[in-house]
Design a protein around this motif. Structure first.
Motif, short mmCIF file in Angstrom:
data_model
loop_
_atom_site.label_atom_id
_atom_site.label_comp_id
_atom_site.label_asym_id
_atom_site.label_seq_id
_atom_site.Cartn_x
_atom_site.Cartn_y
_atom_site.Cartn_z
N ASN A 183 0.84 -1.20 0.00
CA ASN A 183 0.00 0.00 0.00
C ASN A 183 0.88 1.25 0.00
N THR A 184 1.24 1.71 -1.18
CA THR A 184 2.07 2.91 -1.30
C THR A 184 1.24 4.18 -1.38
N TYR A 185 -0.08 4.04 -1.36
CA TYR A 185 -0.97 5.20 -1.39
C TYR A 185 -1.07 5.83 -0.01
N ASP A 186 -1.04 5.01 1.05
CA ASP A 186 -1.21 5.50 2.41
C ASP A 186 0.05 5.42 3.27
N TYR A 187 1.06 4.65 2.84
CA TYR A 187 2.24 4.43 3.67
C TYR A 187 3.52 4.57 2.86
N ASP A 188 4.60 4.91 3.58
CA ASP A 188 5.92 5.03 2.98
C ASP A 188 6.75 3.80 3.32
N PHE A 189 7.65 3.45 2.43
CA PHE A 189 8.50 2.28 2.60
C PHE A 189 9.95 2.64 2.34
N THR A 190 10.84 1.84 2.90
CA THR A 190 12.27 1.98 2.64
C THR A 190 12.88 0.59 2.55
N ASN A 191 13.95 0.48 1.79
CA ASN A 191 14.66 -0.78 1.68
C ASN A 191 15.83 -0.84 2.65
N LYS A 192 16.06 0.27 3.38
CA LYS A 192 17.19 0.33 4.32
C LYS A 192 16.87 1.27 5.47
N PRO A 193 16.12 0.81 6.46
CA PRO A 193 15.84 1.67 7.61
C PRO A 193 17.13 2.04 8.34
N THR A 194 17.31 3.30 8.65
CA THR A 194 18.48 3.77 9.38
C THR A 194 18.01 4.49 10.64
N SER A 195 18.97 5.02 11.39
CA SER A 195 18.63 5.74 12.62
C SER A 195 17.80 6.98 12.34
N SER A 196 17.83 7.46 11.11
CA SER A 196 17.04 8.64 10.75
C SER A 196 15.68 8.28 10.16
N CYS A 197 15.36 6.97 10.13
CA CYS A 197 14.08 6.51 9.57
C CYS A 197 12.92 7.08 10.37
N LEU A 198 11.88 7.51 9.67
CA LEU A 198 10.70 8.06 10.33
C LEU A 198 9.46 7.65 9.54
N ASN A 199 8.56 6.92 10.20
CA ASN A 199 7.26 6.57 9.61
C ASN A 199 7.38 5.83 8.28
N LYS A 200 8.33 4.90 8.21
CA LYS A 200 8.47 4.09 7.01
C LYS A 200 8.52 2.62 7.39
N TYR A 201 7.93 1.80 6.55
CA TYR A 201 7.97 0.35 6.74
C TYR A 201 9.10 -0.24 5.91
N ASP A 202 9.77 -1.23 6.49
CA ASP A 202 10.86 -1.91 5.79
C ASP A 202 10.29 -2.84 4.72
N ILE A 203 10.70 -2.63 3.49
CA ILE A 203 10.16 -3.40 2.37
C ILE A 203 10.36 -4.89 2.56
N ARG A 204 11.57 -5.30 2.94
CA ARG A 204 11.86 -6.73 3.04
C ARG A 204 11.19 -7.38 4.25
N SER A 205 10.97 -6.61 5.31
CA SER A 205 10.22 -7.16 6.45
C SER A 205 8.78 -7.44 6.05
N VAL A 206 8.15 -6.45 5.40
CA VAL A 206 6.77 -6.63 4.95
C VAL A 206 6.69 -7.76 3.93
N ALA A 207 7.63 -7.79 2.99
CA ALA A 207 7.60 -8.82 1.95
C ALA A 207 7.83 -10.21 2.52
N THR A 208 8.68 -10.34 3.55
CA THR A 208 8.89 -11.64 4.17
C THR A 208 7.61 -12.13 4.83
N HIS A 209 6.91 -11.24 5.51
CA HIS A 209 5.62 -11.58 6.12
C HIS A 209 4.63 -12.05 5.05
N GLU A 210 4.52 -11.31 3.96
CA GLU A 210 3.58 -11.68 2.91
C GLU A 210 3.98 -12.99 2.25
#
Length: 365
Positions: free
Chosen positions: A293-320
Motif C-alpha cells: 500500500n504505497t498510497y497510504d504508507y511510505d516504505f524503505t529498503n534500508k531503515p536507518t537511525s534517521s528513519c521516520l514513519n516508514k515500513y521496511d520493504i523486506r520485512s513486509v515482503a517476508t511476512h507476505e
C-alpha cells in the motif's frame, strides 16, 4: 484455433449438469424442498450471510460477485477453486478469510484461521494456465545476486526484539492455513510503481531476498534449513496484482504478481491466494498476488537511525511471503515473530524468522 482447456470444459459441463439438476428440483411447488443453495442475491457487494455456507454459486449466480467479511473481500471463484485474503494491518488485528467452492458448486468458509486439512501429503496439480504472461515482456530465468544498496544514508538499524513479548528464538507459536505450494512458486514483478521508490529491478531483488527468507527458513536461532519450499522469479510483466483499491481479491488469472498501489487504507500490504481444494490434505496453491500500500504508507529498503514513519520493504515482503507458503497470523504476545499480525515502523526484525515461523514452515514442508 484456440486450444481448449479440458479442465475448464469439465467444470462448465459439471456446472451445467448441477444447474439442470437443481433447477428440476426447484421447479416443484415446494421450493424449500430444493434444499440449501436456492437463492436470489441483491445488488452490490455481498456478505457471508447473503451467501451462506452450503449455498450453490451456480443457482445463486454468484461466480464473479464480491463477498465481504471482517473488512476484507474476495471475488467468488468458479467451482473447484478456493480464494484466501490476508491483510497486514496497522491495528494489530488479524483480517482475512477463505472462501472455497467445491466441484459441486457449494460454498464453504474458513473465518478464523482454523486448519481443517492438516495433512501435507498431497501433490502438485499441473496448471494449464501457468506462464501466460506476454512472451514479449518475459526474460530468461535468472539466479539471485546481491541486493543493491538502498541510497539512504547511514547504517541500517539493528534487528532487535520487542521487549513486551518472548524473544523470537524462544517463541514457538505459529498458525498455518489450508494451503501449500507443492511445486515451485513462480512469480513476477508487476506494472505498478514499486514501494520505497525502488526501480522494478531493485524491487525485484528486495522481494527475491524476502521470499528466500521463507524458502530458506532464514533465522538467527540456529535452525538449519529443512524446509522444502521452492520459488522462482520469472520476469517483469505488464500484469498487475489482482487486488482492488478497496482491498478486494478481484480474481485469478494464473499469474502471481507482486506490485504496489492503492489498497484499503488500514492495510500495509495484502496477499490474495488461489488454490485447488484437496479434501483431506492442504489445498494446492495455484496463484498468489501481493500488493504493497504505497498510497497510504511510505516504505524503505534500508531503515536507518534517521528513519521516520516508514515500513521496511523486506520485512513486509517476508511476512507476505509467509502467507504465500501457507503461514497464518499470530496475535498479541508474539510481536517478535515474522507472522505477527502487525508490521512495525523502521525495523528489520521481520526479515529474520523466529522459532514459531520456522516450526510453522516445517510443519507444512
Amino acid at each position: 484455433m484456440t486450444e481448449r482447456n479440458p479442465r475448464l470444459i469439465g467444470r462448465v459441463l459439471t456446472a451445467f449438469a448441477l444447474t439442470a439438476s437443481l433447477s428440476a428440483v426447484a421447479s416443484g411447488t415446494d421450493v424449500a424442498a430444493a434444499g440449501a443453495g436456492v437463492c436470489a442475491l441483491g445488488e452490490g457487494e455481498l456478505t457471508i450471510g447473503d451467501l451462506p455456507a452450503g449455498s450453490s454459486v451456480v443457482l445463486c449466480n454468484a461466480v464473479g460477485r464480491v463477498v465481504t467479511y471482517d473488512g476484507t473481500g474476495v471475488t467468488v471463484p468458479e467451482p473447484g477453486m478456493a480464494v484466501s485474503i490476508d491483510m497486514l494491518t496497522t491495528d494489530g488485528e488479524s483480517h482475512g478469510f477463505t472462501l472455497e467452492v467445491g466441484d459441486d458448486g457449494r460454498v464453504s468458509y474458513n473465518l478464523d484461521d482454523a486448519n481443517p486439512d492438516s495433512s501435507t501429503a498431497g501433490y502438485d496439480r499441473p496448471d494449464p494456465l501457468a506462464n501466460t504472461v506476454d512472451p514479449a515482456v518475459d526474460v530468461p530465468e535468472q539466479d539471485a545476486v546481491a541486493d543493491p544498496s538502498d541510497p539512504s544514508d547511514g547504517a541500517e538499524v539493528a534487528d532487535t526484539d520487542a521487549l513486551r513479548a518472548p524473544g523470537a528464538c524462544s517463541d514457538g507459536a505459529y498458525k498455518t492455513a489450508d494451503l501449500k505450494e507443492y511445486g515451485t512458486y513462480n512469480w513476477y514483478i508487476g506494472d505498478d510503481g514499486m514501494p520505497g521508490g525502488l526501480s522494478r529491478t531493485n524491487a525485484k531483488w528486495a522481494i527475491y531476498d524476502a521470499i528466500d527468507n521463507i524458502t530458506d527458513s532464514y533465522n538467527n536461532c540456529g535452525y538449519g534449513d529443512s524446509v522444502g519450499a521452492k520459488a522462482n522469479f520469472l520476469s517483469e510483466t505488464g500484469r498487475e496484482a489482482s487486488i482492488s483499491k478497496t482491498g478486494r481479491c478481484t480474481g485469478n488469472d494464473g499469474v502471481s504478481v507482486w506490485d504496489a498501489g492503492n489498497i484499503k487504507d488500514s492495510a500495509v500490504a495484502t496477499t490474495c491466494s488461489y488454490s485447488w481444494p484437496m479434501p483431506g490434505v492442504k489445498n494446492d496453491l495455484r496463484e498468489a498476488d501481493v500488493r504493497f500500500n504505497t498510497y497510504d504508507y511510505d516504505f524503505t529498503n534500508k531503515p536507518t537511525s534517521s528513519c521516520l514513519n516508514k515500513y521496511d520493504i523486506r520485512s513486509v515482503a517476508t511476512h507476505e511471503a509467509g502467507h504465500v507458503f501457507g503461514l497464518s497470523h499470530v496475535g498479541d504476545g508474539h510481536e517478535n515473530l515474522t507472522m505477527f499480525t502487525d508490521s512495525f515502523l523502521c525495523t528489520t526484525k521481520a526479515r529474520t524468522l523466529g522459532k514459531g515461523d520456522v516450526l510453522g514452515l516445517r510443519s507444512i514442508y
